[in-house]
Each structure stands twice: as structure tokens, then as C-alpha cells.
Enzyme design. Structure first.
Site, PDB file in Angstrom:
ATOM      1  N   HIS A 146       0.843  -1.199   0.000  1.00 57.04           N
ATOM      2  CA  HIS A 146       0.000   0.000   0.000  1.00 57.04           C
ATOM      3  C   HIS A 146       0.874   1.244   0.000  1.00 57.04           C
ATOM      4  CE1 HIS A 146      -3.309   2.683   0.849  1.00 57.04           C
ATOM      5  NE2 HIS A 146      -2.662   3.149   1.906  1.00 57.04           N
ATOM      6  N   LYS A 167      -0.587  11.033   1.721  1.00 56.71           N
ATOM      7  CA  LYS A 167       0.330  10.429   0.737  1.00 56.71           C
ATOM      8  C   LYS A 167      -0.065  10.810  -0.691  1.00 56.71           C
ATOM      9  CE  LYS A 167      -0.454   6.240   2.147  1.00 56.71           C
ATOM     10  NZ  LYS A 167      -1.335   6.548   3.297  1.00 56.71           N
ATOM     11  N   ASP A 185      -2.162   3.738  -4.253  1.00 59.00           N
ATOM     12  CA  ASP A 185      -2.943   2.869  -3.372  1.00 59.00           C
ATOM     13  C   ASP A 185      -2.390   1.448  -3.318  1.00 59.00           C
ATOM     14  OD1 ASP A 185      -5.041   2.458  -1.519  1.00 59.00           O
ATOM     15  OD2 ASP A 185      -6.145   1.372  -3.055  1.00 59.00           O
TER      16      ASP A 185
END
Length: 322
Positions: A146, A167, A185
């Protein structure tokens, strides 16, 4: 590793155009593949694909011009024995390469045993090299991590951290500064060699970046073709933290690493706080990592200066504090 999806049909579909393969006979054996033991015991893809070999079972056997010529020079009894031994090995499939005609007895035995038999005009060496590269890719260790995977200054950088730290926003800022998005992601990593891990974006998420409040952004459409990358080698992991924990060090004496598919990857930790320009900090971390890969360690150089200053307080050297 699950090898159930790797069979004669899938390998043929993936390589038919490249290797100019034709499926001659044995279509009923399309599900033939590799046993888990065969894959587990293989030291490399070279153990799974090779020239005709009657010793190693359950491997892809390639018959080139030399093998066919050898077969033609044998007696009828030897031909029959060799063909029986070859089929008894239960290979996933056989390939007759170099444009050679498949021996009639081989075609007959493959038909009776449902052993897939392919033909190609390409040389046996080219077929073996291509199939070995293909097998090394599909059997390589894989993991999905991730984060946001970005190309920064030609270096693959994975931005990680807890949910809600920004992020994706940081990734968007870096893209606007001229860097390229690989994946957001979910990032698919595969170890294709002894010293590197390659990261790609799952097809479903290609070119997409999710930003809270804005939703999904098509980076390729918004910023252009040069704002996205198909793949990058993972060289650095940047972990974002809300506040430093007890193990946080301002000047870590030893480089931090994270194990990814058995390979140590350099890691830096950056605290997220109001007023901090994270994009600049990440770029600086990447530039510093590039210097370290070239053998330049700023912290070590400073410690050497400090040691010299303590040994000889009167010494004059660049950077001495007065």
C-alpha cells in the site's frame, strides 16, 4: 507458489505471437503445467525450459534442427524408444523449432497421450531464451504494498504511512513538480533479479490517483503522457509519520532498510507537521540517497570531521565551528 494457472494454454496464448507458435496436436492436454515440486526445486527458469533432455522430467522440451537430425539418423527401434521415453516424462508441452518438420511418430504419440506439440520457424535457442525470460517473470516472487509509487529523479520511491497522512496529496504535489506516477494505493512488486525489485500499477488503477475531496484524477489526461510511468525499480521507501515515536532519530547512525521480497530497500522517515514542505523534503531525501549510492555519505563525512576536531582542536579544516 500457486502454479495452477500456468499451463500449456496460458503459455501458448502469451507467446504465440512473439514466437510464431502453431499448435499442431495434443489440444486435449491444454491444462498440462508444472508440478509445485518442480517449480520449488528449480533454481532458475533454466531448469524449466531447455533443449531435448531425457533425464529431467516435467520441463518444457525444445527440439531444434540438431535434435531432429539426430532422431532421423537413429534406427527405427531407437526412434521408438526415444519417443516413448520423451512422452513418458510428461512434459507440459513440446516445441519443434527451427522450421523442422515434426517426426510422424512424435505427432502420433503426442496425439495419443494428449501432449501439446507446438511448432515454430524460430531457432531453438531463440525459443528457449524467450521462454526462460517469460517463466522467470511469471514465477518471480510477488507482493502488493500500500502506498504511492513515484518516479523521482529517475528513482522509484514508495510513499507509505498511515491512512489520512496525505500520501496522495504529496504524490500530486510531486507530479506537479515534474515527477511521474507509477501507481497509487496498491502497487504490485515483483523481484525479477537478484538485486532489484520492480513495481507496476495494477491494470484497473492505471494512471489514476485518488485525492480526498477531489476523487479520482486521471494523471495522464491532466498532466500529459510524461507524467506517468509503466514501471520503476524500487530504490527508496519514504515513510510518513504523524509524530516521531520513541525510536525516531534525528541523525540515525545506521541506514534504515525495509525487507521487500527478500531485498533490503533504503528507508527514510519524515514527520508530517503543519508548515513542512514535504515535497521538498522527499526530493532532498532522494538526492541524498543518490549520493549514498555513489559512495558519498554526508553524515559519515561530518563524523570524520568531528573526530579530527576532537583529536586536534587547533586543526583548521573546512566546516570547522569557531
Amino acid at each position: 507458489m500457486d502454479t495452477s494457472s500456468i499451463n500449456a494454454q496460458s503459455i501458448f496464448d502469451d507467446n504465440a505471437a512473439t514466437l510464431k507458435l502453431s499448435w499442431l496436436t495434443g489440444h486435449e492436454g491444454w491444462e498440462r503445467g508444472f508440478s509445485a515440486d518442480t517449480v520449488g526445486n528449480a533454481t532458475s527458469s533454466a531448469d524449466l525450459v531447455g533443449h531435448l533432455n531425457l533425464i529431467h522430467p516435467n520441463r518444457i522440451q525444445v527440439l531444434g534442427e540438431a535434435e531432429i537430425d539426430y532422431y532421423q539418423r537413429q534406427t527405427d527401434e531407437d526412434r521408438s524408444r526415444h519417443m516413448a521415453e520423451l512422452i513418458a516424462l510428461e512434459p507440459p508441452f513440446l516445441v519443434v523449432a527451427g522450421g523442422a518438420a515434426a517426426p510422424p511418430e512424435l505427432v502420433l504419440r503426442c496425439t495419443r497421450s494428449s501432449t501439446p506439440l507446438f511448432t515454430t520457424p524460430m531457432s531453438a535457442a531463440a525459443v528457449i531464451d524467450s521462454l526462460r525470460l517469460y517463466m522467470s517473470r511469471i514465477l518471480a516472487p510477488r507482493a502488493t504494498l500500500h502506498g504511492v509509487f513515484i518516479d523521482i529523479l529517475g528513482m522509484g520511491v514508495l510513499l507509505t504511512g498511515d491512512s489520512g497522512l496525505g500520501k496522495s496529496e504529496l504524490g500530486l504535489e510531486l507530479i506537479s513538480r515534474g515527477h511521474g506516477l507509477v501507481a497509487d494505493d496498491a502497487v504490485d512488486f515483483v523481484r525479477l533479479g537478484p538485486d532489484f525489485v520492480e513495481g507496476r500499477c495494477p491494470p484497473l488503477l492505471q494512471n489514476l490517483l485518488e485525492v480526498r475531496g477531489l476523487g479520482l484524477l486521471d494523471i495522464k489526461t491532466i498532466f500529459g503522457e510524461t507524467a506517468v510511468r509503466r514501471k520503476m525499480k524500487l530504490k527508496l521507501i519514504v515513510q510518513l509519520v504523524r509524530r516521531p515515536d520513541g525510536e525516531f532519530q534525528r541523525l540515525p547512525l545506521e541506514s534504515q532498510t525495509v525487507d521487500v521480497l527478500g531485498l533490503p530497500i533504503s528507508k527514510v522517515t519524515i514527520q508530517v507537521a503543519a508548515g513542512r514542505n514535504l515535497a521538498v523534503l522527499v526530493e532532498a531525501a532522494v538526492r541524498n540517497t543518490i549520493l549514498q549510492l555513489r559512495g558519498i555519505d554526508t553524515l559519515r563525512d561530518f563524523m570524520d570531521r568531528q573526530r579530527l576536531a576532537m583529536q586536534d582542536p587547533d586543526s583548521q579544516f573546512p566546516g570547522k565551528l569557531v
